[in-house]
Scaffold this motif. Structure first.
Motif, mmCIF file in Angstrom:
data_model
loop_
_atom_site.group_PDB
_atom_site.id
_atom_site.type_symbol
_atom_site.label_atom_id
_atom_site.label_comp_id
_atom_site.label_asym_id
_atom_site.label_seq_id
_atom_site.Cartn_x
_atom_site.Cartn_y
_atom_site.Cartn_z
ATOM 1 N N PRO A 1 0.810 -1.225 0.000
ATOM 2 C CA PRO A 1 0.000 0.000 0.000
ATOM 3 C C PRO A 1 0.839 1.269 0.000
ATOM 4 C CG PRO A 1 -0.018 -1.031 2.166
ATOM 5 C CD PRO A 1 0.654 -2.007 1.239
ATOM 6 N N THR A 2 2.120 1.164 0.330
ATOM 7 C CA THR A 2 2.983 2.351 0.371
ATOM 8 C C THR A 2 3.823 2.492 -0.897
ATOM 9 O OG1 THR A 2 4.843 1.175 1.422
ATOM 10 C CG2 THR A 2 3.144 2.081 2.875
ATOM 11 N N LYS A 3 3.586 1.635 -1.883
ATOM 12 C CA LYS A 3 4.447 1.609 -3.072
ATOM 13 C C LYS A 3 4.401 2.932 -3.832
ATOM 14 C CE LYS A 3 0.927 -0.313 -6.176
ATOM 15 N NZ LYS A 3 0.512 -1.471 -6.966
ATOM 16 N N GLU A 4 5.531 3.245 -4.433
ATOM 17 C CA GLU A 4 5.628 4.447 -5.252
ATOM 18 C C GLU A 4 5.493 4.124 -6.738
ATOM 19 O OE1 GLU A 4 9.295 6.302 -4.258
ATOM 20 O OE2 GLU A 4 8.671 6.824 -2.214
ATOM 21 N N GLY A 5 5.353 2.861 -7.050
ATOM 22 C CA GLY A 5 5.238 2.450 -8.446
ATOM 23 C C GLY A 5 6.537 1.855 -8.950
ATOM 24 N N THR A 6 6.427 0.904 -9.834
ATOM 25 C CA THR A 6 7.608 0.289 -10.420
ATOM 26 C C THR A 6 7.255 -0.284 -11.786
ATOM 27 O OG1 THR A 6 9.389 -1.306 -10.014
ATOM 28 C CG2 THR A 6 7.172 -2.008 -9.442
ATOM 29 N N HIS A 7 8.274 -0.506 -12.588
ATOM 30 C CA HIS A 7 8.064 -1.187 -13.871
ATOM 31 C C HIS A 7 9.057 -2.335 -13.967
ATOM 32 C CE1 HIS A 7 11.304 1.555 -15.545
ATOM 33 N NE2 HIS A 7 10.730 2.385 -14.682
ATOM 34 N N ILE A 8 8.544 -3.477 -14.434
ATOM 35 C CA ILE A 8 9.282 -4.736 -14.469
ATOM 36 C C ILE A 8 9.533 -5.119 -15.926
ATOM 37 C CG2 ILE A 8 9.333 -7.127 -13.650
ATOM 38 C CD1 ILE A 8 8.919 -5.092 -11.405
ATOM 39 N N HIS A 9 10.742 -5.645 -16.197
ATOM 40 C CA HIS A 9 11.107 -6.021 -17.557
ATOM 41 C C HIS A 9 11.719 -7.419 -17.559
ATOM 42 C CE1 HIS A 9 10.861 -1.660 -18.600
ATOM 43 N NE2 HIS A 9 11.280 -1.544 -17.343
ATOM 44 N N PHE A 10 11.478 -8.143 -18.647
ATOM 45 C CA PHE A 10 12.111 -9.442 -18.875
ATOM 46 C C PHE A 10 13.000 -9.266 -20.101
ATOM 47 C CE2 PHE A 10 8.195 -10.072 -16.645
ATOM 48 C CZ PHE A 10 8.561 -10.943 -15.625
ATOM 49 N N ALA A 11 14.285 -9.119 -19.854
ATOM 50 C CA ALA A 11 15.209 -8.747 -20.924
ATOM 51 C C ALA A 11 16.012 -9.957 -21.387
ATOM 52 C CB ALA A 11 16.155 -7.642 -20.435
ATOM 53 N N ASN A 12 16.137 -10.075 -22.708
ATOM 54 C CA ASN A 12 16.892 -11.178 -23.293
ATOM 55 C C ASN A 12 18.109 -10.626 -24.036
ATOM 56 O OD1 ASN A 12 15.794 -10.072 -25.630
ATOM 57 N ND2 ASN A 12 14.219 -11.640 -25.825
#
Length: 258
Positions: free
Chosen positions: A34-45
């Motif tokens: 609930p305190t998250k500031e946001g994130t983006h996740i990547h699957f890199a090859n």
């Protein structure tokens, strides 16, 4: 970004050393914090590593988010470059993560939003995912136009995401487009954005998974190439060579420093 352990560089990308289960647990906790500031996740090859070498904006998008190694060649490169424990550096395959994450998120009530692909593919997923994963909550889907999307249109998209209360926004637009968009959207509205490339097409049955033995042997790229040679020949025939040169140069540089 928080890490499961110290990140390991391959080219200009810093990867999270993780097992698939570790990665799911980590991202689930982030998505429901609930305190998250946001994130983006990547699957890199390997292809992602090559593109990031040439594109500073893409390298910045990867470095400001969290990256997992999607592809055996990247895992092998990380092991050769950093000599970590093989148990802590494993392939985290985007299409597998997509459905496994949804299964794990059912008991925690995770709400999912699918952004990308075509209306036809999204319609398939809206029907097939709840049938295969009982209890999964798909609260919204959207297929952006293939042209450049305006800032006003992105704000409308974010309003729809906010109104449906999504915990996770899955972005299936292909690299590098999806990775740059995830960084942009995260800056406009904090949430958990996960870039999964062709996972929508795999899950909908539009693309076939490589046999397990090819995945284990690091030959999934070859299976993809055979299916779509005209579209993918440059990525794999040229990109694989550039990847090996990049990793080789990084390995020689690290040897000199030692």
């Amino acid at each position: 970004m928080g890490s499961l352990a110290d990140t390991l560089d391959c080219g200009r990308i810093s990867f999270e050393p993780a097992t698939p289960k570790d990665a799911i647990r980590k991202v689930l906790d982030l998505a429901l914090d609930p305190t998250k500031e946001g994130t983006h996740i990547h699957f890199a090859n390997a292809y992602s590593v090559v593109l990031a070498q040439e594109d500073s904006a893409l390298a910045s998008a990867f470095s400001s988010g969290m990256c997992f190694p999607d592809g055996k060649p990247v895992v092998w490169a990380m092991r050769a470059l950093h000599n970590p424990s093989p148990l802590t550096v494993q392939q985290v395959r985007g299409p597998s993560f997509f459905e496994d994450f949804m299964r794990q998120g059912v008991n925690r009530g995770v709400r999912h939003y699918l952004l990308g692909s075509t209306p036809e593919t999204l319609a398939k997923l809206s029907e097939s995912l709840p049938a295969r994963i009982p209890g999964v909550k798909i609260v919204g889907v959207s297929s952006p136009p293939f042209r450049v999307v305006t800032d006003e249109e992105w704000h409308d998209e974010l309003r729809r995401i906010r109104e449906c209360g999504a915990d996770v926004v899955w972005i299936g637009l292909g690299t590098p487009k999806q990775d740059l968009i995830a960084e942009k959207l995260c800056g406009l509205m904090p949430s958990t954005y996960i870039c999964v490339g062709a996972a929508f097409d795999f899950s909908a049955g539009n693309l076939r998974h490589a046999p397990k033995w090819m995945q284990k042997a690091g030959l999934e790229w070859l299976f993809r190439f055979i299916q779509e040679p005209k579209r993918l020949w440059r990525r794999y025939m040229i990109g694989n060579i550039v990847f090996m040169v990049t990793v080789g140069g990084q390995w020689l540089s690290s040897r000199r420093r030692r």
